[in-house]
Design a protein around this motif. Sequence first.
Motif, mmCIF file in Angstrom:
data_model
loop_
_atom_site.group_PDB
_atom_site.id
_atom_site.type_symbol
_atom_site.label_atom_id
_atom_site.label_comp_id
_atom_site.label_asym_id
_atom_site.label_seq_id
_atom_site.Cartn_x
_atom_site.Cartn_y
_atom_site.Cartn_z
ATOM 1 N N TYR A 116 28.791 31.239 49.680
ATOM 2 C CA TYR A 116 28.547 32.244 48.694
ATOM 3 C C TYR A 116 28.782 33.687 48.942
ATOM 4 N N THR A 117 28.931 34.424 48.316
ATOM 5 C CA THR A 117 29.069 35.740 48.849
ATOM 6 C C THR A 117 28.663 36.655 47.471
ATOM 7 N N ASP A 118 28.698 37.949 47.925
ATOM 8 C CA ASP A 118 28.059 39.066 46.975
ATOM 9 C C ASP A 118 28.880 40.035 47.209
ATOM 10 N N VAL A 119 28.684 41.236 46.162
ATOM 11 C CA VAL A 119 29.535 42.488 46.491
ATOM 12 C C VAL A 119 29.357 43.179 47.973
ATOM 13 N N TRP A 120 30.374 43.771 48.200
ATOM 14 C CA TRP A 120 30.067 44.510 49.345
ATOM 15 C C TRP A 120 29.601 46.096 49.257
ATOM 16 N N ILE A 121 29.591 46.596 48.172
ATOM 17 C CA ILE A 121 29.039 47.973 47.799
ATOM 18 C C ILE A 121 27.931 47.507 46.812
ATOM 19 N N SER A 122 26.799 47.585 47.004
ATOM 20 C CA SER A 122 25.765 47.291 46.069
ATOM 21 C C SER A 122 25.330 48.575 45.216
ATOM 22 N N MET A 123 24.885 48.349 44.120
ATOM 23 C CA MET A 123 24.255 49.348 43.176
ATOM 24 C C MET A 123 23.452 50.223 44.073
ATOM 25 N N PRO A 125 36.489 20.034 52.175
ATOM 26 C CA PRO A 125 37.590 20.035 51.107
ATOM 27 C C PRO A 125 36.765 20.141 49.393
ATOM 28 N N GLY A 126 35.477 19.492 49.389
ATOM 29 C CA GLY A 126 34.711 19.555 48.115
ATOM 30 C C GLY A 126 33.960 20.994 48.029
ATOM 31 N N VAL A 127 34.313 22.073 48.574
ATOM 32 C CA VAL A 127 33.276 22.958 48.763
ATOM 33 C C VAL A 127 33.125 23.843 47.498
ATOM 34 N N LYS A 128 31.891 24.012 47.174
ATOM 35 C CA LYS A 128 31.726 24.796 46.095
ATOM 36 C C LYS A 128 31.342 26.451 46.416
ATOM 37 N N VAL A 129 31.951 27.271 45.389
ATOM 38 C CA VAL A 129 31.832 28.671 45.758
ATOM 39 C C VAL A 129 30.957 29.377 44.976
ATOM 40 N N MET A 130 29.724 29.929 45.232
ATOM 41 C CA MET A 130 28.880 30.783 44.554
ATOM 42 C C MET A 130 29.065 32.185 44.823
ATOM 43 N N HIS A 131 28.596 33.049 43.520
ATOM 44 C CA HIS A 131 28.685 34.226 43.606
ATOM 45 C C HIS A 131 27.662 34.642 42.775
ATOM 46 N N CYS A 132 26.820 35.679 43.039
ATOM 47 C CA CYS A 132 25.724 36.021 41.966
ATOM 48 C C CYS A 132 26.360 37.027 40.764
ATOM 49 N N LEU A 133 27.351 37.482 41.118
ATOM 50 C CA LEU A 133 28.150 38.193 39.906
ATOM 51 C C LEU A 133 27.188 39.637 39.677
ATOM 52 N N PRO A 134 27.738 40.622 39.174
ATOM 53 C CA PRO A 134 29.320 40.858 39.057
ATOM 54 C C PRO A 134 30.105 40.745 40.250
ATOM 55 N N SER A 168 39.100 25.871 41.055
ATOM 56 C CA SER A 168 38.600 24.555 41.028
ATOM 57 C C SER A 168 37.341 24.482 41.660
ATOM 58 N N HIS A 169 37.144 25.270 42.882
ATOM 59 C CA HIS A 169 35.911 25.213 43.532
ATOM 60 C C HIS A 169 34.824 26.085 43.233
ATOM 61 N N SER A 170 35.023 27.115 42.396
ATOM 62 C CA SER A 170 34.100 27.944 41.820
ATOM 63 C C SER A 170 33.041 27.498 40.713
ATOM 64 N N ALA A 171 31.767 27.721 41.260
ATOM 65 C CA ALA A 171 30.697 27.256 40.482
ATOM 66 C C ALA A 171 29.797 28.388 39.750
ATOM 67 N N VAL A 172 30.601 29.726 39.731
ATOM 68 C CA VAL A 172 29.873 30.709 39.031
ATOM 69 C C VAL A 172 29.514 31.015 37.903
ATOM 70 N N TRP A 173 30.092 30.165 36.941
ATOM 71 C CA TRP A 173 29.820 30.186 35.522
ATOM 72 C C TRP A 173 28.718 29.586 35.207
ATOM 73 N N GLN A 174 28.633 28.230 35.991
ATOM 74 C CA GLN A 174 27.198 27.453 35.758
ATOM 75 C C GLN A 174 26.349 28.230 36.510
ATOM 76 N N GLN A 175 26.639 28.984 37.516
ATOM 77 C CA GLN A 175 25.528 29.556 38.341
ATOM 78 C C GLN A 175 24.947 30.728 37.326
#
Length: 322
Positions: free
Chosen positions: A237-244, A271-280, A295-302
């Motif tokens: 999981y990650t988030d932006v480095w420079i927050s609002m 190998p089946g890792v899922k990647v999450m990001h709160c976005l933007p 293919s590892h990205s789960a961000v749109w479901q998130q």
Amino acid sequence: MKDLKIDLGADKIKIEKKKDFLTLKDYSRDEILYLLSLAADIKKEKEIFGDRLKGRNIAMLFDKHSTRTRLSFEVAIAQLGGNCINLDASSLQIKRGETIQDSARVFGRYLDGLIIRTFAHETVQVFADNSNITVINGLTDKYHPCQALSDLFTIDELGLLEKELKFAYVGDCKNVSNSLMIAFSKLGLNITIGCSPKYGPNYETLQYCYQLAEESKSRINIIDNPFEAVAGADIIYTDVWISMGDKDSEEKINELSAFQVNSKLLAYANPGVKVMHCLPAHRGQEITSEVLDGSHSAVWQQAENRLHAQKALLVYLFSENF
Ligand code: CP
Ligand code: NVA
């Protein structure tokens, strides 16, 4: 939720309804699990909940930008039969010096609820303390509880909300990671934070979460090597480095560059890792486009799940019998 089941029989849940949703600190493990199960029901059977907010007026006051939080709350309120009032922060008398306390008292005379996104967490608390209406934290510098709640729901949908989950948050530690750490340690799940020591979790939240983790028999690992942090991870999981509200900083970007979520980092994970990001997302900074769109990205479901989790929260806070 394999190892985390609670008995959801109506008379078995000991849930004392809260007035506000300011931070997950105020919510018990069972309350969080209850909200997750409500979100799953709502996502499956939307129509049953169609008028749960009928006659309710809920305003949104946002001092920072937002796409997901604002839109998903507005759609959620409409789909639940309530009325959403979008306040323009710059045109309220608060901007001309009316105190938050006075404004909160007045809001309480018209509204049933208020969703706030602002800078200092204390502002949200002052609104809650000075009005009789429900206040929801839509993000402060310190916490983003709606995001963390919704992310737990996504992790459950991915079939990964269980004791063995290896969850690695990497990058800058701020509101989103604070709320995730609180959520994980409340639920008794391990969390690894991969970060540069300079941009790690703040002392107060970390001490609070260490205490929670001790009680729930889980672990919080802080690791400054990105590859070690994600080794064998089921979720990165990650988030932006420079927050609002934060100043742009070349030094910070350089310091965090080793924590970029890219295909090289993913190679160390499960190998089946899922990647999450709160976005933007800041593509090319904390995450590459290759990973975000891969293919590892789960961000749109998130992102979609913000809607369902927020509906669960609204039904729980504003509707009888939930
Ligand atoms: N993740 C999130 O809160 O998105 P917004 O800033 O677009 O609301
Ligand atoms: N940490 C980010 C989260 C955005 C949803 C920020 O505060 O800008």
